[in-house]
Design a protein around this motif. Structure first.
Motif, PDB file in Angstrom:
ATOM      1  N   VAL A   1      -6.143  -5.920   7.779  1.00 10.99           N
ATOM      2  CA  VAL A   1      -5.100  -5.728   6.771  1.00 10.99           C
ATOM      3  C   VAL A   1      -5.442  -4.527   5.889  1.00 10.99           C
ATOM      4  CG1 VAL A   1      -3.913  -6.753   4.784  1.00 10.99           C
ATOM      5  CG2 VAL A   1      -4.451  -8.158   6.783  1.00 10.99           C
ATOM      6  N   ARG A   2      -6.697  -4.386   5.529  1.00  7.71           N
ATOM      7  CA  ARG A   2      -7.123  -3.237   4.723  1.00  7.71           C
ATOM      8  C   ARG A   2      -6.797  -1.924   5.419  1.00  7.71           C
ATOM      9  NH1 ARG A   2     -12.714  -5.934   3.196  1.00  7.71           N
ATOM     10  NH2 ARG A   2     -12.174  -6.730   1.142  1.00  7.71           N
ATOM     11  N   ARG A   3      -7.094  -1.866   6.715  1.00  6.87           N
ATOM     12  CA  ARG A   3      -6.791  -0.631   7.472  1.00  6.87           C
ATOM     13  C   ARG A   3      -5.287  -0.362   7.483  1.00  6.87           C
ATOM     14  NH1 ARG A   3     -11.261  -2.393  10.570  1.00  6.87           N
ATOM     15  NH2 ARG A   3      -9.984  -3.602  12.003  1.00  6.87           N
ATOM     16  N   ARG A   4      -4.502  -1.398   7.658  1.00  6.66           N
ATOM     17  CA  ARG A   4      -3.044  -1.210   7.683  1.00  6.66           C
ATOM     18  C   ARG A   4      -2.539  -0.738   6.319  1.00  6.66           C
ATOM     19  NH1 ARG A   4       1.609  -5.329   9.742  1.00  6.66           N
ATOM     20  NH2 ARG A   4       3.283  -3.808   9.647  1.00  6.66           N
ATOM     21  N   PHE A   5      -3.068  -1.321   5.251  1.00  6.93           N
ATOM     22  CA  PHE A   5      -2.673  -0.899   3.903  1.00  6.93           C
ATOM     23  C   PHE A   5      -3.031   0.567   3.681  1.00  6.93           C
ATOM     24  CE2 PHE A   5      -1.490  -5.043   3.119  1.00  6.93           C
ATOM     25  CZ  PHE A   5      -1.195  -5.315   1.802  1.00  6.93           C
ATOM     26  N   GLU A   6      -4.195   0.957   4.150  1.00  8.33           N
ATOM     27  CA  GLU A   6      -4.626   2.346   3.992  1.00  8.33           C
ATOM     28  C   GLU A   6      -3.654   3.296   4.680  1.00  8.33           C
ATOM     29  OE1 GLU A   6      -8.500   4.883   5.193  1.00  8.33           O
ATOM     30  OE2 GLU A   6      -8.865   2.915   4.275  1.00  8.33           O
ATOM     31  N   VAL A   7      -3.247   2.955   5.887  1.00  5.82           N
ATOM     32  CA  VAL A   7      -2.288   3.777   6.631  1.00  5.82           C
ATOM     33  C   VAL A   7      -0.954   3.865   5.882  1.00  5.82           C
ATOM     34  CG1 VAL A   7      -0.883   3.858   8.747  1.00  5.82           C
ATOM     35  CG2 VAL A   7      -3.339   3.395   8.888  1.00  5.82           C
ATOM     36  N   LEU A   8      -0.536   2.749   5.294  1.00  7.77           N
ATOM     37  CA  LEU A   8       0.746   2.700   4.581  1.00  7.77           C
ATOM     38  C   LEU A   8       0.676   3.337   3.190  1.00  7.77           C
ATOM     39  CD1 LEU A   8       1.869  -0.954   5.383  1.00  7.77           C
ATOM     40  CD2 LEU A   8       2.801   1.156   6.357  1.00  7.77           C
ATOM     41  N   GLY A   9      -0.537   3.536   2.683  1.00  9.68           N
ATOM     42  CA  GLY A   9      -0.671   4.006   1.304  1.00  9.68           C
ATOM     43  C   GLY A   9      -0.324   2.904   0.319  1.00  9.68           C
ATOM     44  N   ALA A  10      -0.473   1.663   0.742  1.00  5.69           N
ATOM     45  CA  ALA A  10      -0.140   0.500  -0.081  1.00  5.69           C
ATOM     46  C   ALA A  10      -1.398  -0.072  -0.727  1.00  5.69           C
ATOM     47  CB  ALA A  10       0.527  -0.568   0.782  1.00  5.69           C
ATOM     48  N   ALA A  11      -1.199  -0.981  -1.671  1.00  2.00           N
ATOM     49  CA  ALA A  11      -2.326  -1.600  -2.365  1.00  2.00           C
ATOM     50  C   ALA A  11      -2.088  -3.093  -2.505  1.00  2.00           C
ATOM     51  CB  ALA A  11      -2.489  -0.977  -3.744  1.00  2.00           C
TER      52      ALA A  11
END
Length: 113
Positions: free
Chosen positions: A83-93
């Protein structure tokens, strides 16, 4: 900001109320308040409302999610890393209300409300 709770027992409405208060205190705009009623061990891929959270983040309708604890996102560390990797790709927090501030490296993504 999307508010999210995962509850096997208890009252998700109370949790969402607490999250809403914190978000509004910080000046964040709340786009949605979502919850799943299932065990925390249930993978995010099997939680319908978590999937909606991810859809909102993916489409840019929200930039962050606020949860009570990190375990509400994924219980197992290896799944949380995904999930952390996906958030990083999305620029989400992701912001966790009941967990102490951690280093930038440990936080789920970047950004604010």
């Amino acid at each position: 900001m999307v508010l999210y709770a995962c509850h096997e027992l208890g009252d998700p409405v109370t949790t969402l109320r607490l999250l809403r208060t914190r978000a509004l205190d910080r000046g964040w705009v709340v786009h949605a308040e979502l919850y799943d009623l299932c065990p925390l061990a249930t993978r995010g891929a099997q939680r319908p409302q978590w999937q909606l959270v991810m859809k909102l983040l993916t489409h840019g309708d929200a930039q962050a999610v606020l949860v009570l604890k990190e375990a509400q996102i994924e219980l197992e560390r290896r799944h949380l890393r995904e999930v952390r990797r996906r958030f990083e790709v999305l620029g989400a927090a992701a912001h966790c209300l009941l967990e102490p501030r951690r280093s930038r490296r440990e936080v789920l993504g970047r950004g604010g409300g």
